[in-house]
Design a protein around this motif. Structure first.
Motif, short mmCIF file in Angstrom:
data_model
loop_
_atom_site.label_atom_id
_atom_site.label_comp_id
_atom_site.label_asym_id
_atom_site.label_seq_id
_atom_site.Cartn_x
_atom_site.Cartn_y
_atom_site.Cartn_z
N ASP A 182 0.68 -0.80 0.01
CA ASP A 182 -0.27 0.31 0.51
C ASP A 182 0.66 1.26 0.06
N THR A 184 -0.39 4.89 0.39
CA THR A 184 -1.67 5.27 0.58
C THR A 184 -0.22 7.03 1.34
N GLU A 185 0.66 5.65 1.80
CA GLU A 185 1.55 7.08 3.09
C GLU A 185 2.30 7.78 2.13
N ARG A 187 1.96 8.46 -1.25
CA ARG A 187 1.55 9.24 -1.50
C ARG A 187 0.61 10.84 -0.83
N GLU A 188 0.76 10.53 0.00
CA GLU A 188 -0.15 11.52 1.40
C GLU A 188 1.40 12.53 1.12
#
Length: 331
Positions: A182, A184-185, A187-188
């Motif tokens: 993943d 997500t972190e 991308r943030e």
């Protein structure tokens, strides 16, 4: 016709020159864009919603144009096939990431302009992390005024904690990733920023780029089983647009990063707490581990400074001077 008249016919005509004028083109109609890649004297620039091919105008002379530069374009900036615009002005840079070939090389090599974040990609295994190179990337980020972010890859092959513990005292933010995991972190952390990815060959930089930017199609290399080193795959620096906002600048794998242009007083600006304490140092103090009467030593002894943070700062200083081994031996 006299002999003199006949010879006069073959005289070289006098050179006619126009008087110079102080008036210079204003380029009021020039459009603004930024350079996303360079290839053999041609620059691809992003203008609004299109790619424009351009060349450097003669009046720029020796002024360099690098990836990330904000520029003004004159001429045909339609972006249609076969068109060519001219870069007539390079706008002031907010940041400049640079390096030298070696620590004793006085020639600076600008790499990327106007980025606000340096993403240092390091694998926890295969290949083994090179803390000396990571330190040098951090020094370059602080000198350029960029925010560093440590991105650890291949965490499914090893424990990231030993590496994270080295950089935690510096306050460097980090993210951990692995192949197919993943993002997500990460991308943030990249959202609405202009981020430069740097790292040793084989750490998985291109794999990350392809996962973050669908269609990027960056070449992926392998790690040599004998030497443990990665093979250079990406050969040019290119800017890619992130789907959720922001820009990602991918650079070729780097095995060395000279820091001849970085001065100790520049580096300590990145550590406001230590800079305040270092104000009590004697004139010319280098703040290194062997510096005489350095105020940082006194602050540590009096519990006014975090020993781990001072040690990390000095490790960066040693890395800048190519003396990381000396530092470790004396620490």
């Amino acid at each position: 016709m006299s002999r003199y008249d006949e010879e006069a016919r073959f005289d070289r005509p006098k050179r006619r020159t126009r008087p110079r004028t102080k008036d210079r083109p204003s380029y009021d109609d020039a459009v603004e864009g930024f350079v996303i890649t360079r290839d053999r004297g041609r620059y691809t620039c992003w203008v609004e919603d299109r790619r424009v091919t351009a060349m450097k105008a003669r009046q720029l002379g020796r002024k360099g144009v690098i990836v990330g530069d904000r520029v003004k374009l004159d001429g045909d900036a339609s972006g249609e096939q076969g068109t060519l615009a001219r870069i007539v002005e390079v706008l002031p840079r907010t940041t400049l990431l640079r390096r030298s070939a070696d620590d004793d090389d006085p020639v600076e090599r600008p790499l990327v302009a106007n980025a606000d974040q340096l993403v240092i990609v390091a694998a926890v295994a295969h290949p083994e992390p090179r803390t000396g190179l990571i330190d040098r990337f951090l020094v370059a980020a602080y000198e350029a005024g960029m925010r560093p972010l440590l991105c650890l890859t291949k965490t499914d092959l090893g424990d990231p904690e030993p590496l994270l513990s080295i950089y935690r005292p510096l306050g460097v933010e980090s993210v951990a990733t692995h192949h197919g995991g993943d993002l997500t972190e990460l991308r943030e952390q990249l959202h609405d920023r202009t981020s430069v990815l740097v790292g040793h060959s084989g750490v998985g930089k291109s794999t990350l780029v392809n996962a973050l930017v669908p269609g990027a199609d960056r070449a992926i290399g392998v790690v040599n089983e004998v030497t443990g080193r990665g093979r250079h795959t990406s050969t040019n620096t290119v800017v890619l647009q992130l789907p959720d906002g922001g820009w990602l600048i991918d650079t070729p794998g780097i095995r060395s990063f000279g820091l001849a242009h970085v001065e100790p007083e520049t580096l300590i600006h990145a550590f406001p707490d230590l800079e305040e304490l270092a104000a009590d140092c004697p004139r010319g103090c280098t703040h290194a581990i062997d510096a005489i009467d350095c105020a940082l030593d006194e602050a540590v002894a009096e519990h006014r400074a975090d020993p781990a943070r001072v040690a990390s700062f000095r490790r960066l200083l040693a890395s800048r001077e190519g003396r990381a081994a000396d530092y470790l031996a004396g620490s």
